[in-house]
Structures are given as structure tokens and as C-alpha cells.
Write a protein that holds these residues in place. Structure first.
Motif, PDB file in Angstrom:
ATOM      1  N   ASN A   1       0.703  -1.263  -0.021  1.00 15.17           N
ATOM      2  CA  ASN A   1       0.095   0.282   0.064  1.00 15.17           C
ATOM      3  C   ASN A   1       0.798   1.182  -0.078  1.00 15.17           C
ATOM      4  O   ASN A   1       0.543   2.201  -0.674  1.00 15.17           O
ATOM      5  CB  ASN A   1      -0.877   0.095   1.310  1.00 15.17           C
ATOM      6  N   GLU A   2       1.897   1.332   0.788  1.00 16.15           N
ATOM      7  CA  GLU A   2       2.668   2.419   0.989  1.00 16.15           C
ATOM      8  C   GLU A   2       3.730   2.645  -0.363  1.00 16.15           C
ATOM      9  O   GLU A   2       3.776   3.651  -0.964  1.00 16.15           O
ATOM     10  CB  GLU A   2       3.879   2.249   1.843  1.00 16.15           C
ATOM     11  N   GLN A   3       3.972   1.529  -1.163  1.00 19.56           N
ATOM     12  CA  GLN A   3       4.734   1.649  -2.358  1.00 19.56           C
ATOM     13  C   GLN A   3       3.644   2.206  -3.556  1.00 19.56           C
ATOM     14  O   GLN A   3       4.102   2.951  -4.405  1.00 19.56           O
ATOM     15  CB  GLN A   3       4.999   0.168  -3.037  1.00 19.56           C
ATOM     16  N   ALA A   4       2.160   1.882  -3.447  1.00 19.87           N
ATOM     17  CA  ALA A   4       1.320   2.432  -4.396  1.00 19.87           C
ATOM     18  C   ALA A   4       1.142   3.793  -4.062  1.00 19.87           C
ATOM     19  O   ALA A   4       1.005   4.443  -4.979  1.00 19.87           O
ATOM     20  CB  ALA A   4       0.066   1.517  -4.223  1.00 19.87           C
ATOM     21  N   CYS A   5       1.214   4.249  -2.703  1.00 20.71           N
ATOM     22  CA  CYS A   5       0.961   5.567  -2.218  1.00 20.71           C
ATOM     23  C   CYS A   5       2.149   6.285  -2.851  1.00 20.71           C
ATOM     24  O   CYS A   5       2.035   7.484  -3.308  1.00 20.71           O
ATOM     25  CB  CYS A   5       0.810   5.852  -0.990  1.00 20.71           C
ATOM     26  N   LEU A   6       3.344   5.858  -2.693  1.00 15.81           N
ATOM     27  CA  LEU A   6       4.545   6.181  -3.218  1.00 15.81           C
ATOM     28  C   LEU A   6       4.609   6.647  -4.822  1.00 15.81           C
ATOM     29  O   LEU A   6       5.004   7.671  -5.103  1.00 15.81           O
ATOM     30  CB  LEU A   6       5.778   5.649  -2.575  1.00 15.81           C
ATOM     31  N   LYS A   7       4.010   5.458  -5.291  1.00 21.81           N
ATOM     32  CA  LYS A   7       4.386   5.575  -6.976  1.00 21.81           C
ATOM     33  C   LYS A   7       3.175   6.647  -7.094  1.00 21.81           C
ATOM     34  O   LYS A   7       3.582   7.638  -8.209  1.00 21.81           O
ATOM     35  CB  LYS A   7       3.798   4.385  -7.185  1.00 21.81           C
ATOM     36  N   LYS A   8       2.182   6.874  -6.590  1.00 30.19           N
ATOM     37  CA  LYS A   8       0.958   7.856  -6.950  1.00 30.19           C
ATOM     38  C   LYS A   8       1.801   9.214  -6.564  1.00 30.19           C
ATOM     39  O   LYS A   8       1.521  10.171  -7.409  1.00 30.19           O
ATOM     40  CB  LYS A   8      -0.406   7.594  -6.088  1.00 30.19           C
ATOM     41  N   ARG A   9       2.272   9.384  -5.417  1.00 31.08           N
ATOM     42  CA  ARG A   9       2.994  10.658  -5.157  1.00 31.08           C
ATOM     43  C   ARG A   9       4.013  11.012  -6.218  1.00 31.08           C
ATOM     44  O   ARG A   9       4.068  12.109  -6.313  1.00 31.08           O
ATOM     45  CB  ARG A   9       3.705  10.604  -3.765  1.00 31.08           C
ATOM     46  N   LEU A  10       4.812  10.064  -6.545  1.00 30.66           N
ATOM     47  CA  LEU A  10       5.782  10.322  -7.530  1.00 30.66           C
ATOM     48  C   LEU A  10       5.206  10.842  -8.815  1.00 30.66           C
ATOM     49  O   LEU A  10       5.821  11.622  -9.558  1.00 30.66           O
ATOM     50  CB  LEU A  10       6.760   8.897  -7.797  1.00 30.66           C
ATOM     51  N   GLN A  11       4.251  10.165  -9.247  1.00 29.38           N
ATOM     52  CA  GLN A  11       3.464  10.624 -10.458  1.00 29.38           C
ATOM     53  C   GLN A  11       2.814  12.105 -10.455  1.00 29.38           C
ATOM     54  O   GLN A  11       2.922  13.104 -11.305  1.00 29.38           O
ATOM     55  CB  GLN A  11       2.070   9.841 -10.714  1.00 29.38           C
ATOM     56  N   GLU A  12       2.455  12.435  -9.079  1.00 30.67           N
ATOM     57  CA  GLU A  12       1.951  13.792  -8.856  1.00 30.67           C
ATOM     58  C   GLU A  12       3.082  14.878  -8.891  1.00 30.67           C
ATOM     59  O   GLU A  12       2.773  15.956  -9.413  1.00 30.67           O
ATOM     60  CB  GLU A  12       1.348  14.003  -7.651  1.00 30.67           C
ATOM     61  N   ILE A  13       4.218  14.282  -8.400  1.00 29.27           N
ATOM     62  CA  ILE A  13       5.416  15.186  -8.305  1.00 29.27           C
ATOM     63  C   ILE A  13       5.896  15.441  -9.588  1.00 29.27           C
ATOM     64  O   ILE A  13       6.082  16.696 -10.193  1.00 29.27           O
ATOM     65  CB  ILE A  13       6.522  14.676  -7.591  1.00 29.27           C
ATOM     66  N   GLU A  14       5.738  14.535 -10.631  1.00 26.54           N
ATOM     67  CA  GLU A  14       6.404  14.535 -11.904  1.00 26.54           C
ATOM     68  C   GLU A  14       5.224  15.343 -12.713  1.00 26.54           C
ATOM     69  O   GLU A  14       5.688  16.119 -13.556  1.00 26.54           O
ATOM     70  CB  GLU A  14       6.237  13.064 -12.691  1.00 26.54           C
ATOM     71  N   SER A  15       3.877  15.315 -12.421  1.00 22.17           N
ATOM     72  CA  SER A  15       3.092  16.368 -13.006  1.00 22.17           C
ATOM     73  C   SER A  15       3.152  17.617 -12.601  1.00 22.17           C
ATOM     74  O   SER A  15       3.114  18.432 -13.548  1.00 22.17           O
ATOM     75  CB  SER A  15       1.714  15.709 -12.829  1.00 22.17           C
ATOM     76  N   LEU A  16       3.403  17.894 -11.414  1.00 17.37           N
ATOM     77  CA  LEU A  16       3.944  19.129 -10.856  1.00 17.37           C
ATOM     78  C   LEU A  16       5.114  19.823 -11.536  1.00 17.37           C
ATOM     79  O   LEU A  16       5.368  20.950 -11.801  1.00 17.37           O
ATOM     80  CB  LEU A  16       3.955  19.285  -9.363  1.00 17.37           C
ATOM     81  N   LYS A  17       6.120  18.892 -11.821  1.00 16.37           N
ATOM     82  CA  LYS A  17       7.192  19.295 -12.275  1.00 16.37           C
ATOM     83  C   LYS A  17       6.967  19.695 -13.843  1.00 16.37           C
ATOM     84  O   LYS A  17       7.680  20.665 -14.212  1.00 16.37           O
ATOM     85  CB  LYS A  17       8.441  18.175 -12.361  1.00 16.37           C
ATOM     86  N   GLN A  18       6.290  18.846 -14.501  1.00 18.33           N
ATOM     87  CA  GLN A  18       5.863  19.225 -15.753  1.00 18.33           C
ATOM     88  C   GLN A  18       4.911  20.525 -15.947  1.00 18.33           C
ATOM     89  O   GLN A  18       5.279  21.439 -16.751  1.00 18.33           O
ATOM     90  CB  GLN A  18       5.053  18.075 -16.277  1.00 18.33           C
ATOM     91  N   GLU A  19       4.172  20.734 -14.941  1.00 18.50           N
ATOM     92  CA  GLU A  19       3.378  21.956 -14.842  1.00 18.50           C
ATOM     93  C   GLU A  19       4.461  23.235 -14.797  1.00 18.50           C
ATOM     94  O   GLU A  19       4.171  24.090 -15.317  1.00 18.50           O
ATOM     95  CB  GLU A  19       2.418  21.801 -13.785  1.00 18.50           C
ATOM     96  N   ALA A  20       5.289  22.916 -14.033  1.00 18.20           N
ATOM     97  CA  ALA A  20       6.430  24.282 -13.496  1.00 18.20           C
ATOM     98  C   ALA A  20       7.131  24.364 -14.601  1.00 18.20           C
ATOM     99  O   ALA A  20       7.338  25.580 -15.186  1.00 18.20           O
ATOM    100  CB  ALA A  20       7.351  23.753 -12.345  1.00 18.20           C
ATOM    101  N   GLU A  21       7.505  23.241 -15.509  1.00 16.67           N
ATOM    102  CA  GLU A  21       8.179  23.742 -16.614  1.00 16.67           C
ATOM    103  C   GLU A  21       7.105  24.234 -18.000  1.00 16.67           C
ATOM    104  O   GLU A  21       7.895  25.145 -18.473  1.00 16.67           O
ATOM    105  CB  GLU A  21       8.718  22.218 -17.178  1.00 16.67           C
ATOM    106  N   ASP A  22       6.063  23.675 -17.871  1.00 16.89           N
ATOM    107  CA  ASP A  22       5.026  24.541 -18.809  1.00 16.89           C
ATOM    108  C   ASP A  22       4.858  25.928 -18.518  1.00 16.89           C
ATOM    109  O   ASP A  22       4.627  26.931 -19.268  1.00 16.89           O
ATOM    110  CB  ASP A  22       3.895  23.804 -18.919  1.00 16.89           C
ATOM    111  N   SER A  23       4.929  26.219 -17.128  1.00 18.50           N
ATOM    112  CA  SER A  23       4.780  27.734 -16.717  1.00 18.50           C
ATOM    113  C   SER A  23       5.869  28.598 -16.915  1.00 18.50           C
ATOM    114  O   SER A  23       5.768  29.879 -16.961  1.00 18.50           O
ATOM    115  CB  SER A  23       4.549  27.535 -15.134  1.00 18.50           C
ATOM    116  N   LYS A  24       6.893  28.095 -17.463  1.00 17.04           N
ATOM    117  CA  LYS A  24       8.225  28.747 -17.613  1.00 17.04           C
ATOM    118  C   LYS A  24       7.928  29.332 -19.181  1.00 17.04           C
ATOM    119  O   LYS A  24       8.875  29.995 -19.596  1.00 17.04           O
ATOM    120  CB  LYS A  24       9.452  28.049 -17.523  1.00 17.04           C
ATOM    121  N   LEU A  25       7.142  28.606 -19.928  1.00 17.09           N
ATOM    122  CA  LEU A  25       6.980  28.898 -21.454  1.00 17.09           C
ATOM    123  C   LEU A  25       6.016  29.859 -21.845  1.00 17.09           C
ATOM    124  O   LEU A  25       5.178  30.288 -21.092  1.00 17.09           O
ATOM    125  CB  LEU A  25       6.426  27.671 -22.281  1.00 17.09           C
TER     126      LEU A  25
END
Length: 206
Positions: A132-156
Motif C-alpha cells: 500500500n505504501e509503495q502504491a501511495c509512493l508511486k502515486k505521489r511520484l506521479q503527482e510530483i512529475e506532473s507538478l514538475k511538468q506543470e512548472a516547466e510548462d509555466s516557464k513557457l
């Protein structure tokens, strides 16, 4: 003639006095020797008396030792009887210990079995929890990647969506376009707040 007789008498008298003086010296020396012998004898008597006292003490100690030996013999006899009784009791205790050890061994094995089952149960629970913790961590990593992508997009640039934002509009302070798109704006109005752009400030976003 009288003087001759007197002279002979005086000489005889002095000779007798000298003889007595010599005799007195001899007697004094003999007396001193006798006193020394008496002192030596007194010392020897004291030494013999001391030896007698020591011998009496040794005799008394020997008597006490004899009494102690008799007492020890009685105690040894009593102790031997006690040892025999203790040996019998020890044999009985050993039999009881063997029986207790057998019971304890069975209890120990049962406890180990229960602990093994409990450990397996805990391991299963921990495994599920870890998944369960691994699943939560995987989901959190996906959210972080999404936020990073949004941050990169916000620079454009919001206009061309390709170049990086590097112009700040004054006085509204919005940074939303690149210099190229700003130069191509038909009207100098901020795309975000629609306020008129009076001046610009070039910046670099890392």
C-alpha cells in the motif's frame, strides 16, 4: 738503731698496705666477674622461664587442638550423614528437574510455534502495508512529475508555448511572454490582465 727499726717498720707497713691494695683490687675484679656471671645467670633463668611459658602455651594449644579434633570428628560424622541425606534429596531433585525440563521443552516448542505463526502474520500484514505504501509512493511520484511538468510548462510563453518567458510587463508585473511574441503583439496590452503595457523589463528564468 731506732731509726733503722722505724724505717724497716714503715717499709713493712707500706708493703703490707700495697699488698692489701692489690688484694682489694683482685677482690673487686672477682666481685665484678661474679656480678656479671650472676647477671648472665639471671638472663639464662629468664630465658628458661620464657621457654617454659612457651612450652606451657604449646601444651595448652595442643590440648585445645585435641579437643577441636574430637569436635571435628563428631562434626565430620554428622556431616557425612547430612551428605548421604543430601545425596538422596539431590537424586530426587534431579528426577523432578528432568520431568520439569521435559515439560518446559514442550512449552518452549509450543511458544516457538505460536511466535512463528505470529511472525508470519505480522510479515503478511507488513507486506500488505508495504504494498500500500509503495502504491501511495508511486502515486505521489506521479503527482510530483506532473507538478514538475506543470512548472516547466509555466516557464513557457503563453502565446507561442515554445520559448521561455523573459519579459515583465509594467506596471502590472506579469511575466507571460517572450520578447519575440511581445514584439509581435498588435496592441501592447497584457494577455493576462488586459492592462496597458507602458514599459517592459527583460529577465532570465533558470
Amino acid at each position: 738503731m731506732v731509726l733503722f727499726i722505724v724505717a724497716i717498720f714503715v717499709i713493712g707497713f707500706f708493703s703490707y698496705v700495697m699488698y692489701l691494695q692489690s688484694k682489694n683490687d683482685s677482690l673487686q675484679e672477682a666481685l665484678s666477674t661474679a656480678e656479671r656471671k650472676i647477671q648472665n645467670l639471671n638472663c639464662e633463668i629468664k630465658t628458661h622461664l620464657l621457654c617454659i611459658d612457651l612450652l606451657q602455651n604449646d601444651v595448652e594449644e595442643a590440648r585445645k587442638s585435641l579437643v577441636n579434633m574430637e569436635r571435628l570428628e563428631k562434626e565430620n560424622a554428622s556431616m557425612f550423614e547430612t551428605i548421604q541425606c543430601t545425596t538422596k534429596e539431590n537424586q530426587s531433585l534431579q528426577d523432578e528437574i528432568k520431568s520439569i525440563k521435559h515439560q518446559k521443552a514442550e512449552e518452549f516448542i509450543n511458544n516457538l510455534e505460536r511466535e512463528r505463526n505470529a511472525a508470519q502474520k505480522r510479515e503478511s500484514e507488513y507486506s500488505i502495508k508495504l504494498q500500500n505504501e509503495q502504491a501511495c509512493l508511486k502515486k505521489r511520484l506521479q503527482e510530483i512529475e506532473s507538478l514538475k511538468q506543470e512548472a516547466e510548462d509555466s516557464k513557457l510563453c503563453v502565446i507561442c508555448d515554445e520559448a521561455a518567458k523573459n519579459v515583465v510587463f509594467m506596471p502590472c508585473g506579469h511575466c507571460c511572454s517572450c520578447e519575440s511574441c511581445y514584439d509581435s503583439l498588435p496592441t501592447k496590452i497584457c494577455p493576462v490582465c488586459r492592462e496597458k503595457i507602458i514599459n517592459t523589463q527583460s529577465i532570465y528564468i533558470s
